[in-house]
Motif scaffolding. Structure first.
Motif, mmCIF file in Angstrom:
data_model
loop_
_atom_site.group_PDB
_atom_site.id
_atom_site.type_symbol
_atom_site.label_atom_id
_atom_site.label_comp_id
_atom_site.label_asym_id
_atom_site.label_seq_id
_atom_site.Cartn_x
_atom_site.Cartn_y
_atom_site.Cartn_z
ATOM 1 N N ALA A 40 0.845 -1.189 0.000
ATOM 2 C CA ALA A 40 0.000 0.000 0.000
ATOM 3 C C ALA A 40 0.881 1.240 0.000
ATOM 4 C CB ALA A 40 -0.915 0.009 1.227
ATOM 5 N N GLY A 326 -8.532 2.325 0.009
ATOM 6 C CA GLY A 326 -7.896 1.242 -0.713
ATOM 7 C C GLY A 326 -6.767 1.676 -1.609
ATOM 8 N N PRO A 331 -3.821 0.496 5.437
ATOM 9 C CA PRO A 331 -4.447 -0.823 5.218
ATOM 10 C C PRO A 331 -4.692 -1.556 6.528
ATOM 11 C CG PRO A 331 -2.110 -0.981 4.787
ATOM 12 C CD PRO A 331 -2.373 0.467 5.119
ATOM 13 N N TRP A 336 -10.490 -1.643 3.795
ATOM 14 C CA TRP A 336 -9.371 -1.394 2.880
ATOM 15 C C TRP A 336 -9.230 -2.566 1.903
ATOM 16 C CZ3 TRP A 336 -5.006 -3.810 1.237
ATOM 17 C CH2 TRP A 336 -4.081 -3.044 0.535
ATOM 18 N N ALA A 339 -11.897 -2.355 -0.743
ATOM 19 C CA ALA A 339 -11.616 -1.253 -1.658
ATOM 20 C C ALA A 339 -10.437 -1.588 -2.573
ATOM 21 C CB ALA A 339 -11.338 0.022 -0.858
ATOM 22 N N ARG A 340 -9.396 -2.239 -2.027
ATOM 23 C CA ARG A 340 -8.241 -2.591 -2.854
ATOM 24 C C ARG A 340 -8.639 -3.575 -3.946
ATOM 25 N NH1 ARG A 340 -2.639 -2.071 -3.377
ATOM 26 N NH2 ARG A 340 -3.197 -0.034 -2.528
ATOM 27 N N TRP A 343 -9.941 -1.812 -6.801
ATOM 28 C CA TRP A 343 -8.946 -1.070 -7.583
ATOM 29 C C TRP A 343 -8.147 -1.970 -8.526
ATOM 30 C CZ3 TRP A 343 -8.990 3.874 -8.393
ATOM 31 C CH2 TRP A 343 -9.486 4.747 -7.426
#
Length: 387
Positions: A40, A326, A331, A336, A339-340, A343
């Protein structure tokens, strides 16, 4: 797309082991996805710094078991390196010419990414970006290059190590770890394990090229024995459960490789051998084979530019104002992670752009050579025997 698939299928020799290419593609994609999920960039007062969800969410440790796939890449590297060297000798080709051909595709794209990022770092510093941010971004791009250095060294040493039994480098790792941890000497000769640790799967691959490891019994022995040994080392010998480095951890299983990551790699190699049959059946489908062949043609490009793709999306996200979940946030929770995951398509799209821009530096061949696909047309079938 159908025409593209058809051309790749028609250019592929009937005797090519497509499952080997699939293992390499899976290994590279595992590393890429692993970096995107456990790395991250946190925005804090105008500065970006690195962080890992494994530090805040230890429950995500199994992700490192699935996506730390370097042992499989070294297994395939040993197989391909030993086969190609034997074929070169049979043709009367000298060591220098063989090594030059192997190194060219490996190192040429490295020079490009280093040059691009050297210029990018200078531009960022000149435009007022703080040094900590530039350092954090550069570390994300350059730190994975240790893998290229080690792989290149083992490739160059193929004539010497092709017949080394994997137990010899395994014994070196064991002795180094006994010295480091048993005698409380955390430094010691730890760096020896960088070569010895990855030499274990590389030597397994070389043994595979000589006709060993053909039976499913060998695959199950490696899988079950490696998994049991890894579990024992984690539960009773104090090794970390994560198979990657975790910021703030006292011990990293990966830097340098520990006995636990080597035994875990043996289990991965066993699983890879057991997957060969199913993969061969799946890859009879032209569309699946076309995807695998495309990844293999640009394996180093994908590996070298995947962190740049994540950085680009992160930087563009900063222009939206505020920290995006994210992407720029700490994180430290399930939010998170979700959301990651959302992405990831954006990272993949950015990587596709990098691939389109830089793949030519990896795929370029001398004029008298060829490849599976050139300009959308099939190349000579002999080219596809190159790995």
């Amino acid at each position: 797309m159908r025409d593209f698939v058809r051309r790749i299928e028609s250019a592929t020799p009937a005797d090519r082991d497509r499952a080997v290419d699939a293992l390499r593609a899976l290994a590279i994609l595992g590393v890429v996805l692993g970096h995107w999920l456990v790395t991250a960039l946190v925005a804090d007062s105008g500065t970006l710094h690195g962080a890992s969800p494994l530090h805040y969410l230890p429950g995500l440790t199994p992700v490192s078991w699935l996506l730390q796939t370097l042992a499989v890449f070294f297994l395939v590297g040993g197989l391909v390196g030993a086969r190609s060297h034997a074929a070169a000798r049979a043709r009367g080709e000298g060591y220098g010419r063989w090594l030059g051909a192997r190194m060219s595709r490996l190192l040429r794209p490295v020079a490009v990414v280093l040059a691009v990022w050297a210029v990018a770092a200078c531009v960022m510093l000149a435009s007022g970006v703080d040094e900590d941010t530039v350092r954090a971004l550069g570390k994300l791009v350059w730190s994975p290059l240790w893998f290229i250095v080690v792989f290149a060294a083992l490739t160059a040493a193929t004539p010497l190590v092709a017949r080394v039994h994997p137990l010899w480098p395994f014994a070196v790792v064991l002795l180094v770890d006994l010295y480091r941890f048993g005698l409380a000497e955390p430094g010691g000769f730890a760096e020896v394990n960088v070569a010895a640790g990855w030499l274990v799967p590389y030597c397994l691959g070389a043994a595979w090229s000589r006709g060993r490891l053909r039976s499913r019994r060998a695959g199950w022995a490696l899988l079950l024995g490696g998994a049991a040994a890894t579990a024992g080392l984690v539960l009773w010998a104090g090794y970390p459960a994560a198979m990657v480095g975790v910021p703030g951890g006292e011990i990293s299983n990966l830097d340098p490789p520990t006995l636990a990551v080597v035994t875990f790699g043996l289990a991965q190699c066993g699983a890879a051998l057991l997957l060969l049959g199913p993969l061969r059946r799946l890859l009879r489908r032209p569309a699946l084979w076309a995807a695998v062949a495309t990844v293999n043609l640009s394996a180093m490009t994908v590996f070298l530019w995947h962190q740049t793709a994540m950085i680009a999306v992160t930087a563009i996200g900063l222009t939206a104002g505020g920290a995006l979940p994210g992407l720029h946030t700490v994180p430290d929770g399930p939010g998170w992670v979700l959301a990651r995951l959302a992405w990831l398509p954006a990272f993949a799209a950015a990587l596709l752009i990098c691939w389109l821009a830089f793949r030519g530096h990896e795929q370029r061949r001398p004029r008298n050579a060829s490849r599976i696909v050139r300009g959308g047309r099939p190349a000579r079938s002999a080219a596809t025997r190159r790995v």
